[in-house]
Scaffold this motif. Structure first.
Motif: not given
Length: 550
Positions: A427-437
């Motif tokens: 699988r290639t990159y899995v990249d997504m934006d998050t909120h500070p957690f």
């Protein structure tokens, strides 16, 4: 503390989480045995040669007092010991490498020295006993409780067994979980189990594990020739096309993990208007020569690039021979990348190769300039009382919900994108934006075993959320929370699960963290409700963000 004495806490693994756990427990009066396989403490910050991946607010009040002491100590170490320009010495936010990945890119040996300084009073008093070059070899469990941990010296073969009320697994791969038969997960969960949009739609795949990277340190000495002997696997990597980015493995082309659009970052670049060039060289540069005087005349940069990510074989769920093959192949991939840069990369002047590129053993504490250990992104993860999923922190998953999930049992905070590198399943990159957690206490409590706690990448995250909970300040925060929890439980004669379930105990424990240790437990609303992409997440001199890719 003498051999055979029973400490209050045994911490296996001397990475950032392990050191933070030991420091915190010792500060509360507990006796600690801290073991480490290598001859350096610091884990990913030092032995794995990865500059700190942090966040846009790390210089403010949004990390604990002890983590700020670590960062300040690194800067002060340079000021005390290095010949520097006046401007660099006076810079409150000194970044020794002027690297793009962090506001504090520095040489690994400096962090080793500072961590030793932080531990020194506790080691001197006997409150912390550090056993370097020791590995855990056995965990004795009786019912739902760890009774003892046995460690072996890699130098002498001598084994020591420690029985302690609390045991902390801060190893890079979660070794105590396997040795003790503690319920855990490896690889990628099924979407049916986690309900995460980016989890595997079919069955779980334990062998789907993130790439490792064997980092190295390099400098450039034009006019000199430091060309390596041709690595054994060079021809393979030269022709290898992975499918996760355009072209061959040995290239400067890759894929922006956020957009999956092809891009190319040049190796070197000219400095314009005092801004840092957006180049491979500057991304993880740990020494910028223009900030130093005297003998320090060259830059040093760390290579933790997409091109030396290794994912052909996993480390977990396989036999020892396969694991060793993967480690050796990872090392040879990094050597092949360096050799390619020395001999074959296209230069702007029409020539090929930079033979003046030199591996720097002095920067990483090895004979060959490769890090002491590979950068491990993913290990075993406990089956926890509570598991953090993509649905708790990802911006898209939280659309319309006013930010990330808020945890009443928070023990710390973090901020990083969900950033999964290519995996051993292809699988290639899995990249997504998050909120500070936040970091929930429930994610640090095994479902069954009562007195073993995780302090590395082995908390109750998923294959997906491991991508944002695995970074330097989060690991430190986890270790700090664990160290405080062990002492608190001993004082209160309560189990960790009772602390979480009893409102009075939980409130008192959280006050210990926030009041005594200055641990922030929540983000201000104006920060947590924003996507990380809205902030200057990766800062260069122009204060513009760079893509993820740690």
């Amino acid at each position: 503390m003498t051999p055979g004495h029973s400490p209050d806490v045994v911490v296996a693994g001397g990475g950032l989480g392990g050191v933070a756990a030991a420091l915190t427990a010792a500060a509360l009066g507990r006796t600690v045995v801290l073991t480490e396989e290598l001859d350096w403490l610091g884990g990913q910050l030092t032995a794995q040669a990865v500059p700190p991946d942090e966040n846009a607010w790390i210089e403010g009040p949004h990390s604990s007092a002890s983590y700020q002491r670590l960062r300040a100590g690194i800067r002060d170490y340079y000021r005390r010991n290095y010949p520097m320009t006046a401007a660099a010495r006076d810079d409150v936010l000194l970044n020794p490498g002027r690297g793009l990945v962090s506001g504090l890119c520095h040489e690994p040996p400096v962090a080793v020295a500072v961590l030793s300084e932080m531990l020194a009073p506790y080691v001197s008093s006997g409150r912390i006993r550090v056993l370097m070059r020791h590995v855990p070899v056995a965990v004795e469990i009786e019912g739902d409780e760890v009774r003892s941990v046995t460690v072996r010296s890699l130098e002498t073969g001598v084994e020591q067994t420690f029985d302690a009320p609390y045991v902390v697994d801060a190893t890079e791969l979660g070794d105590l979980l396997e040795l003790g038969g503690v319920e855990h997960v490896i690889g990628a969960e099924s979407q049916d189990e986690t309900d995460e949009p980016h989890a595997l739609p079919g069955p779980a795949n334990p062998l789907d594990q993130q790439a490792i990277t064997w980092c190295c340190a390099i400098e450039h000495r034009p006019g000199e020739d430091h060309t390596l002997d041709k690595p054994a696997s060079y021809d393979f990597w030269l022709a290898h096309e992975s499918g996760v980015w355009p072209g061959a493995q040995l290239s400067l082309a890759d894929v922006d993990p956020g957009t999956l659009i092809a891009r190319e970052l040049p190796l070197f670049g000219e400095v314009a208007d005092s801004k840092i060039p957006r180049t491979r060289w500057c991304y993880r540069r740990i020494r910028s020569a223009d900030q130093f005087t005297g003998v320090l005349t060259t830059d040093v940069s760390l290579m933790n690039w997409p091109q030396n990510d290794y994912w052909l074989k996993p480390l977990l769920g396989v036999d020892q021979e396969t694991r060793q093959d993967a480690l050796e192949a990872s090392r040879d991939l990094t050597r092949s990348l360096v050799y390619w840069l020395q001999t074959a990369v296209a230069r702007p002047d029409g020539g090929t190769g930079y033979p003046g590129l030199r591996l720097c053993p002095e920067a990483v504490g090895t004979d060959d300039g490769l890090a002491k250990a590979p950068y491990i992104r993913e290990g075993r993860r406990i089956r926890a009382e509570f598991t953090v999923t993509e649905n708790h922190v990802a911006v898209v998953a939280r659309a319309g919900l006013g930010g990330p999930e808020q945890f009443g049992d928070s023990v710390g905070i973090g901020a990083y994108r969900i950033d999964l590198h290519p995996s051993t399943s292809g699988r290639t990159y899995v990249d997504m934006d998050t909120h500070p957690f936040q970091i929930p206490l429930g994610a640090m409590l095994p479902r069954r075993v009562r007195n073993l706690l995780p302090a590395n990448k082995n908390i109750g995250s998923t294959h997906i959320t491991n991508g944002c909970y695995r970074l330097h300040p989060v690991e430190w925060a986890i270790g700090e929370a664990v160290g405080a929890l062990t002492s608190f439980c001993l004082s209160e004669k309560a189990l960790p699960t009772q602390v979480r379930s009893d409102p009075r105990l939980l409130a008192d424990y959280q006050r210990l963290l926030s009041g005594t240790f200055g641990v922030p437990l929540e983000w201000p609303e104006e920060i947590r409700t924003r996507p990380l992409a809205d902030a200057a997440y990766r800062l260069d001199a122009a204060s513009t963000p760079l893509p993820a890719g740690a």
